[in-house]
Structure formats: structure tokens, C-alpha cells
Design an enzyme around this catalytic site. Structure first.
Site, short mmCIF file in Angstrom:
data_model
loop_
_atom_site.label_atom_id
_atom_site.label_comp_id
_atom_site.label_asym_id
_atom_site.label_seq_id
_atom_site.Cartn_x
_atom_site.Cartn_y
_atom_site.Cartn_z
N LYS A 78 0.59 -2.88 -3.06
CA LYS A 78 -0.04 -3.91 -3.60
C LYS A 78 0.72 -4.61 -4.81
CE LYS A 78 -4.80 -5.55 -4.46
NZ LYS A 78 -6.25 -5.09 -4.43
N SER A 158 -9.49 -8.28 -2.03
CA SER A 158 -8.32 -8.99 -2.60
C SER A 158 -6.88 -8.44 -1.93
CB SER A 158 -8.16 -8.63 -4.21
OG SER A 158 -8.22 -7.30 -4.25
N SER A 182 -12.49 -4.59 -1.53
CA SER A 182 -11.07 -5.27 -1.35
C SER A 182 -10.08 -4.43 -0.56
CB SER A 182 -10.40 -5.44 -2.87
OG SER A 182 -10.99 -6.38 -3.36
#
Length: 491
Positions: A78, A158, A182
Site C-alpha cells: 500500500k 482505503s 480500511s
């Protein structure tokens, strides 16, 4: 030969040790898959040169019999984790082409154990969002589609890029962060497993901060076993992070397949929301039946302060974000937009560098921390947070081992479908997940079935502090009953 991009992490690990194929072959297969799947926009930066170098080094270690626990396993990272010498932007314009001179602790531990970096994955800007539509690099497209429709769906947020990449076979596993859901919400939307460990289990050092008392790193994987393998490498005490807990890291993989006989599973009555879709209710009931069939006992529990979790979260998280994001001022690194004086330069840089959702949360956060409002909002929200935590503690004190809840209030929705005029509509996606962050507990999302349109749905298990092992044991029961879900390839 099996398609190398559809292997589970455990299978790939074992096959590499048997020399069925090399780490370089496994990496090349994933790099080729990434190239074909750019329409999904899961990666914001592909790092093929680094991947090939790391895979070659892994092959040498495998050849010498010196393999680490993740030797040769290709992972996506990420874009919130600092990667030394590799651009890290948190998917925000304000970080520009920032290249960190250091490595985050979580990624350093993955490389220590032999993993290979394929690239940086898309996410909502500064992890603020539930659909991956706030990224400066544009939205991620979910590899799943509704039956008979070509409409593009969100992968959740997210960590949407991480969920989409794992589901689409663009990496064997991925890192994510979870501040209010998330990891668990995108995992549910993409039909994969994601775990948010207990707060303090994984170091936050070198991870771009959103809300420091809520953020926690965790893994995405195709199976519960794979998530357990990854979490072991990601966990551990780090003196560089004062919130990192100094306690031994268990062999999480050993908990997968362990008997759940006699375990007490709480079903929180407050999670039965008005207007909850019938298919979510049905899925929840079915999950309970599976656990019961495996020997667990279901008990109704009460978490009376649940209804205050979302409003309290949307005071605490923006307040911490407003404080954390003050460092992005255009002075030392990242985007700088000139002005007539230093104040104007700050204003111009931040106005142009931050997207609408980030600006909204900074303004909310600054407001609730301002003189005269601090006690009315922030302090009160922290008191509510203590009550939410106590609700869970009371249930665990009565012998409850874990709780079973839905992971999301619906399946994945279309890109641009929610939150346009009313941001609260988007915030409601976190309704089942924020309590876990507010209480600092571990939570896992496991795929449990599909909705009427053929989209994946997940169930969430919430555990006692530092008892991720129980979640892996229970998650495996659900996974075995529901089976693995794989999207039909259209890209």
C-alpha cells in the site's frame, strides 16, 4: 503447470521450497498479470527492476537452503508504507514525487523474511475514504462485476488497491492499513481475507499517519492461512514506535485448523440495524450456524454504546488527522506552490495539494480541537470511546471468546454512486468496523458468500486483545464452509 498467479501463499511457499518453479518465474508471472490488468488501476507504481533483483536474491537463498518464511513471495505494498528509494505518496498530490530515505518497519520485516516487492498499491488519499475514489491517481476498479453488468464497482477503501490486486491475482498478498475498517471493508468487497490486528501488534513507524491512535497495519490474502503467515512477519515489537507492544509474536499459522469446540461466540444485538438488507442478515445467521456446527456456542451480547461509535470516530479521526497532516506545508518536501510570503505559500500548497475529502477532514478536525469546542467535541468523543471499549471488555469478561458480525452493510457499489452530495452516506460504510478501531481490538473479514447479483459478501470476527489466533481458527471454519471466491476475468 498451474497458473502461478492463482496460487495461495502457502502453496507458493511450499512449491518454491520443492523447487517446482523459481522465485523469478513466480515474479515474472505476476509482473505479466499486472501489465494486463492496468485497467483496474490497482498499482500506482510498478517496480519490476526491484522485483527481479529481489527474486534473484531469493532464488540464491532457496538454492542454499537458507529460505526465510516468505522467501520469493511477491507482494504489493500500500502506498502508505515508506519504501526506501521508491516513491511513496499516500496517493496525494501534496507528497509529489517524495522518495523516502528510509524503510517502514513493516516492509523491512517482509524483506527480511525474503518477500519480493512488485510495486506500490493505490489507496484513498491519506487513507481517508471507504471506496478508493479519493486517490490522486484515480479510483481503483473492483475485479468483481455484477452478473450481467459491465458497471465498474469500487473495491472499498482505503486499501482498495491492495484488495483488488490480491483478488485479481496481481500479487500473492498485500499490506494494508486499517483506521476505521480500511482492511476489512475492502477485503469483504473483493471476496478475500483481511485482518486488522490488535492496536500495537504491528509497528506504525514509517507508515504515513492518518489517525495515530486508530491506525494499524495488517495483511490482505486469498485465504485465512495466508493472512496468518503474513501477519507473523509483519508483527513484532519496534522500539521506534512507542505504541508498539513488547510481547512475543505467536505462530499464527499454527492456529489455522485448530478446534473451536466450546468457544463462546457473541452476537451483538446492536448490529441488527434498521433497514439492513435481508441477504446480510441471512449471511450473518448462516455464519453462526457454521460456527455452531464446528462446536462453538452462540450467545447474544449487548454493546450498548455502538450507536455512538460512528459519530465519535468522525470526531477523533479527523482531529488526529488535522494534527498529523500539519507537517505537509510545502517547506521541506513534497509539493510547493509559491506565494508572496510564507503564510500564502502554506495556504497555496495545502489548498492545491490536498483533495476535497482530506480538506474536509482537516477542517472538521481543526474545528473540534479549537478553543471552546475541544471539551464539547473531542474530549466527549474520547469518553465515548472509553465506554465502547468497556462494552467489549464486559462481554469478554463473561467468557465470550469472539464476536460475529457482518463486515459491511452491503456488497460493493458502483464508482460514483455514493457520497457525492452527502459525505455521511459514504461514512456509513464503516458502521460495523469502526468500533473495533475505537476499542483497539483485532478484527478479521472473511468471505462468506455472494449477494443476489453475484458479488462477494464478508463476515467479521472481533477478538480479544492480542488474541488473533482465535480469529484465525474461527475464520478458517467460515472459509471451509463458504469456499474460496474468485472473480471471473474480464480485464
Amino acid at each position: 503447470m498451474t497458473d502461478l498467479t492463482s496460487l495461495t501463499l502457502a502453496d507458493a511457499r511450499d512449491a518454491l521450497k520443492r523447487k517446482s518453479f523459481s522465485a523469478s518465474e513466480l515474479t515474472e508471472a505476476h509482473l505479466a498479470a499486472m501489465e494486463k490488468a492496468r485497467v483496474l488501476n490497482a498499482y500506482v507504481l510498478e517496480t519490476p527492476d526491484e522485483a527481479r533483483m529481489m527474486a534473484q536474491a531469493a532464488d540464491i537463498r532457496l538454492g542454499k537452503g537458507e529460505a526465510g518464511p516468505l522467501e520469493g513471495i511477491p507482494l504489493g505494498i500500500k502506498d502508505l508504507f515508506a519504501t526506501k528509494g521508491v516513491r511513496t505518496t499516500a496517493c496525494s498530490k501534496i507528497l509529489g514525487n517524495f522518495v523516502p530515505p528510509y524503510e517502514s518497519t513493516v516492509t523491512a520485516q517482509l524483506w527480511r523474511d525474503g518477500a519480493v516487492m512488485l510495486g506500490k498499491l493505490n489507496n484513498d488519499e491519506f487513507a481517508m475514504g471507504s471506496s478508493n475514489e479519493t486517490s490522486a491517481f484515480g479510483p481503483v476498479v473492483n475485479p468483481w462485476r455484477r452478473e450481467g453488468s459491465e458497471a465498474k464497482l469500487v473495491p472499498g477503501g482505503s486499501s482498495g488497491g491492495s484488495a483488488a490486486a490480491v483478488a485479481a491475482g496481481l500479487c500473492v498478498g498485500a499490506t494494508g492499513t486499517d483506521t476505521g475498517g480500511s482492511i476489512r471493508q475492502p477485503a469483504a468487497f473483493a471476496g478475500i481475507t483481511g485482518i486488522k490486528p490488535t492496536y500495537g501488534r504491528c509497528s506504525r513507524w514509517g507508515t504515513v499517519a492518518f489517525a495515530s491512535s486508530l491506525d494499524q497495519a495488517g495483511p490482505f490474502a486469498r485465504t485465512v492461512r495466508d493472512a496468518a503467515i503474513l501477519l507473523r512477519s509483519m508483527s513484532g515489537h519496534d522500539p521506534k514506535d512507542t505504541t508498539s507492544v513488547d510481547r512475543p509474536v505467536p505462530d499464527f499459522e499454527a492456529a489455522v485448523g485448530r478446534s473451536v469446540k466450546g468457544m463462546k461466540i457473541g452476537i451483538p444485538k446492536e448490529y441488527r440495524l434498521d433497514g439492513m438488507p435481508a441477504e446480510i442478515e441471512k449471511l450473518w445467521g448462516r455464519g453462526g450456524e457454521w460456527l455452531k456446527a464446528a462446536g462453538a456456542e452462540l450467545v447474544e451480547v449487548s454493546l450498548p454504546h455502538t450507536k455512538y461509535a460512528l459519530p465519535a470516530y468522525y470526531i477523533v479521526a479527523p482531529a488526529e488527522a488535522s494534527s498529523n497532516l500539519a507537517r505537509y506545508d510545502g517547506v521541506r518536501y513534497g509539493l510547493r506552490v509559491p506565494g508572496r510570503n510564507v503564510i500564502e505559500m502554506y495556504e497555496n500548497s495545502r489548498a492545491e495539494g490536498f483533495g476535497a475529502e482530506v480538506r474536509r477532514r482537516i477542517m472538521i478536525g481543526t474545528y473540534v480541537l479549537s478553543a471552546g469546542y475541544y471539551d464539547a467535541y473531542y474530549l466527549r468523543a474520547q469518553k465515548v470511546r472509553t465506554l465502547i471499549k468497556k462494552d467489549f471488555e464486559d462481554c469478554f469478561a463473561k467468557g465470550v471468546h469472539a464476536m460475529l458480525t457482518p463486515a459491511t452493510p452491503s456488497a460493493a457499489f458502483g464508482i460514483g454512486e455514493k457520497g457525492g452530495a452527502d459525505p455521511v452516506e459514504m461514512y456509513l460504510n464503516d458502521i460495523f468496523t469502526v468500533t473495533v478501531n475505537m476499542a483497539g481490538l483485532p478484527g478479521i473479514a472473511v468471505p462468506a458468500g455472494k449477494d443476489a447479483q453475484g458479488l462477494p459478501l464478508g463476515l467479521q470476527l472481533i477478538g480479544r486483545p492480542f488474541d488473533e489466533e482465535t480469529l484465525f481458527s474461527l475464520g478458517e471454519v467460515i472459509e471451509q464452509a463458504a469456499g474460496r471466491l474468485t472473480p471471473a476475468k474480464w480485464w
